[in-house]
Design an enzyme around this catalytic site. Structure first.
Site, PDB file in Angstrom:
ATOM      1  N   TYR A 154      31.467  25.976  44.743  1.00 40.02           N
ATOM      2  CA  TYR A 154      31.320  27.107  45.369  1.00 40.02           C
ATOM      3  C   TYR A 154      31.697  27.287  46.796  1.00 40.02           C
ATOM      4  O   TYR A 154      32.529  27.853  47.163  1.00 40.02           O
ATOM      5  CB  TYR A 154      30.044  27.863  44.884  1.00 40.02           C
ATOM      6  N   LYS A 158      35.135  28.331  48.926  1.00 40.15           N
ATOM      7  CA  LYS A 158      34.927  29.712  49.831  1.00 40.15           C
ATOM      8  C   LYS A 158      35.327  29.126  51.071  1.00 40.15           C
ATOM      9  O   LYS A 158      35.487  30.131  52.092  1.00 40.15           O
ATOM     10  CB  LYS A 158      33.299  30.089  49.714  1.00 40.15           C
TER      11      LYS A 158
HETATM   12  N1  LIG Z   1      26.430  39.049  46.024  1.00 41.08           N
HETATM   13  C1  LIG Z   1      26.318  37.872  46.855  1.00 41.08           C
HETATM   14  O1  LIG Z   1      25.321  37.676  47.606  1.00 41.08           O
HETATM   15  C2  LIG Z   1      27.716  37.303  47.576  1.00 41.08           C
HETATM   16  C3  LIG Z   1      27.623  36.571  48.716  1.00 41.08           C
HETATM   17  C4  LIG Z   1      28.631  35.862  49.120  1.00 41.08           C
HETATM   18  C5  LIG Z   1      29.965  36.043  48.388  1.00 41.08           C
HETATM   19  N2  LIG Z   1      30.107  36.873  47.311  1.00 41.08           N
HETATM   20  C6  LIG Z   1      31.291  36.980  46.807  1.00 41.08           C
HETATM   21  O2  LIG Z   1      31.748  38.319  46.483  1.00 41.08           O
HETATM   22  C7  LIG Z   1      32.570  38.370  45.359  1.00 41.08           C
HETATM   23  C8  LIG Z   1      31.987  39.619  44.487  1.00 41.08           C
HETATM   24  O3  LIG Z   1      30.841  39.122  43.866  1.00 41.08           O
HETATM   25  P1  LIG Z   1      29.714  39.930  43.258  1.00 41.08           P
HETATM   26  O4  LIG Z   1      28.363  39.618  43.921  1.00 41.08           O
HETATM   27  O5  LIG Z   1      30.139  41.431  43.235  1.00 41.08           O
HETATM   28  O6  LIG Z   1      29.348  39.540  41.828  1.00 41.08           O
HETATM   29  P2  LIG Z   1      29.429  40.122  40.224  1.00 41.08           P
HETATM   30  O7  LIG Z   1      29.262  39.053  39.370  1.00 41.08           O
HETATM   31  O8  LIG Z   1      28.774  41.548  40.345  1.00 41.08           O
HETATM   32  O9  LIG Z   1      31.046  40.778  40.235  1.00 41.08           O
HETATM   33  C9  LIG Z   1      32.027  39.656  40.410  1.00 41.08           C
HETATM   34  C10 LIG Z   1      33.286  40.192  39.328  1.00 41.08           C
HETATM   35  O10 LIG Z   1      34.160  39.220  39.240  1.00 41.08           O
HETATM   36  C11 LIG Z   1      34.742  39.010  37.976  1.00 41.08           C
HETATM   37  N3  LIG Z   1      35.512  37.642  37.756  1.00 41.08           N
HETATM   38  C12 LIG Z   1      34.868  36.603  37.856  1.00 41.08           C
HETATM   39  N4  LIG Z   1      35.984  35.788  37.545  1.00 41.08           N
HETATM   40  C13 LIG Z   1      36.938  36.302  37.094  1.00 41.08           C
HETATM   41  C14 LIG Z   1      38.063  35.836  36.542  1.00 41.08           C
HETATM   42  N5  LIG Z   1      38.465  34.627  36.525  1.00 41.08           N
HETATM   43  N6  LIG Z   1      39.035  36.951  36.417  1.00 41.08           N
HETATM   44  C15 LIG Z   1      38.962  38.222  36.516  1.00 41.08           C
HETATM   45  N7  LIG Z   1      37.477  38.705  37.086  1.00 41.08           N
HETATM   46  C16 LIG Z   1      36.798  37.825  37.291  1.00 41.08           C
HETATM   47  C17 LIG Z   1      33.364  39.216  37.386  1.00 41.08           C
HETATM   48  O11 LIG Z   1      33.775  39.482  35.715  1.00 41.08           O
HETATM   49  C18 LIG Z   1      32.674  40.203  38.088  1.00 41.08           C
HETATM   50  O12 LIG Z   1      32.718  41.730  37.148  1.00 41.08           O
HETATM   51  C19 LIG Z   1      32.465  37.105  44.732  1.00 41.08           C
HETATM   52  O13 LIG Z   1      33.861  36.658  45.195  1.00 41.08           O
HETATM   53  C20 LIG Z   1      31.340  36.404  45.389  1.00 41.08           C
HETATM   54  O14 LIG Z   1      31.658  34.991  45.222  1.00 41.08           O
HETATM   55  C21 LIG Z   1      28.800  37.389  46.881  1.00 41.08           C
END
Ligand SMILES: NC(=O)c1ccc[n+]([C@@H]2O[C@H](COP(=O)([O-])OP(=O)(O)OC[C@H]3O[C@@H](n4cnc5c(N)ncnc54)[C@H](O)[C@@H]3O)[C@@H](O)[C@H]2O)c1
Length: 264
Positions: A154, A158
């Site tokens: 991951y 990133k």
């Molecule tokens: N939540 C956190 O603390 C956090 C921290 C750092 C970075 N992020 C990043 O923020 C972004 C959003 O994450 P989130 O926390 O809202 O997670 P989440 O799981 O709530 O939402 C992410 C969405 O991406 C979709 N997705 C994943 N793989 C996919 C694919 N191959 N094709 C189409 N859609 C796909 C999932 O189905 C999901 O609905 C991500 O890139 C995550 O890595 C989140």
């Protein structure tokens, strides 16, 4: 706008629609996208393309459908993602590649698919003496900027997206595109639920992947984070909206950390 079926992606789509944009949303699950559309409740302003972005044809389909339905692409948000975590000795090739695929290769393919539209449109605008700013926002994480034990794949994906961001800022500056990244700390979505037996799972390429973090991490974040709490998806979307708006017209190639002051 990718990964808009839930979590931060849905909140970003809401902010964009609220600011007047028409938004093409993508996710894996048609029902979640229909739910997002209903929640955004702006008929005609939100459309969707369902599909797994790691299928090489899907990023191209998202771009073509957007041009076809909205006749323009002005903002691209590469947000879709998930975590498939482990320490290096327990990480398989498939697992590591999957993390690079969704967090780095997929945004690359989406931007490459949009490049013809962006270059040709910008050249015409510039020839007419117009300066129309377009926006790319790539989502990264403090796991990418700082590293995080247990997230070797991951954090590599990133970190990689930051290289893509900085290079595209240089390649597309001449076309008036701002290309920036937002790196989140811990935001309250299913990705950071405490890992238990009942934890959310995600089916991906035949694997049931458990999503979440060790409960101890959540406690330590609350002490280590200057703001003393997790962020909300709406707060996360606010930082993204800055880079989608004219307020950031003279900012490019930057990474804005939205994490309540937390660094790993
Ligand atoms: N939540 C956190 O603390 C956090 C921290 C750092 C970075 N992020 C990043 O923020 C972004 C959003 O994450 P989130 O926390 O809202 O997670 P989440 O799981 O709530 O939402 C992410 C969405 O991406 C979709 N997705 C994943 N793989 C996919 C694919 N191959 N094709 C189409 N859609 C796909 C999932 O189905 C999901 O609905 C991500 O890139 C995550 O890595 C989140």
């Amino acid at each position: 706008m990718t990964g808009a079926g839930r979590g931060i992606g849905r909140a970003i789509a809401k902010r964009l629609v609220g600011a007047g944009a028409r938004v093409m949303i993508n996710d894996l699950d048609e029902n979640l996208l229909l739910e997002s559309e209903a929640e955004l409740a702006r008929p005609g302003r939100v459309r969707h393309v369902t599909g797994d972005l790691t299928d090489p044809m899907v990023p191209e389909r998202v771009v073509h459908t957007t041009v076809e339905q909205f006749e323009s692409i002005d903002i691209i948000v590469n947000n879709a993602g998930y975590s498939w975590d482990n320490v290096i000795q327990k990480t398989t090739d498939e697992q590591f590649q999957a993390m690079l695929e969704i967090h780095l290769v997929t945004p690359f393919r989406l931007l490459r698919a949009a490049s013809t539209y962006i270059r040709e449109t910008a050249k015409k605008e510039i020839a007419n003496g117009q300066r129309v700013m377009r926006k790319v926002v790539n989502i990264t994480s403090i796991a990418g900027t700082d590293g995080n034990p247990g997230q070797v794949g991951y954090s590599s994906g990133k970190a990689g997206i930051i290289g893509l961001t900085k290079t595209m800022a240089k390649e597309w500056g001449r076309y008036n595109v701002n290309v920036n990244a937002v790196g989140f700390g811990l935001i309250g979505t299913r990705l950071v639920q405490p890992l238990t037996d009942a934890t959310a799972r995600m089916e991906m390429h035949g694997h049931q992947i458990r999503l979440g973090v060790q409960p101890g991490l959540l406690d330590s974040v609350k002490t280590a984070c200057p703001l003393g709490r997790l962020g909300t998806p709406e707060e996360a979307a606010g930082a993204v909206l800055f880079f989608c708006s004219p307020l950031s017209d003279y900012v490019t190639g930057e990474v804005l950390i939205c994490g309540g002051g937390l660094h790993f």
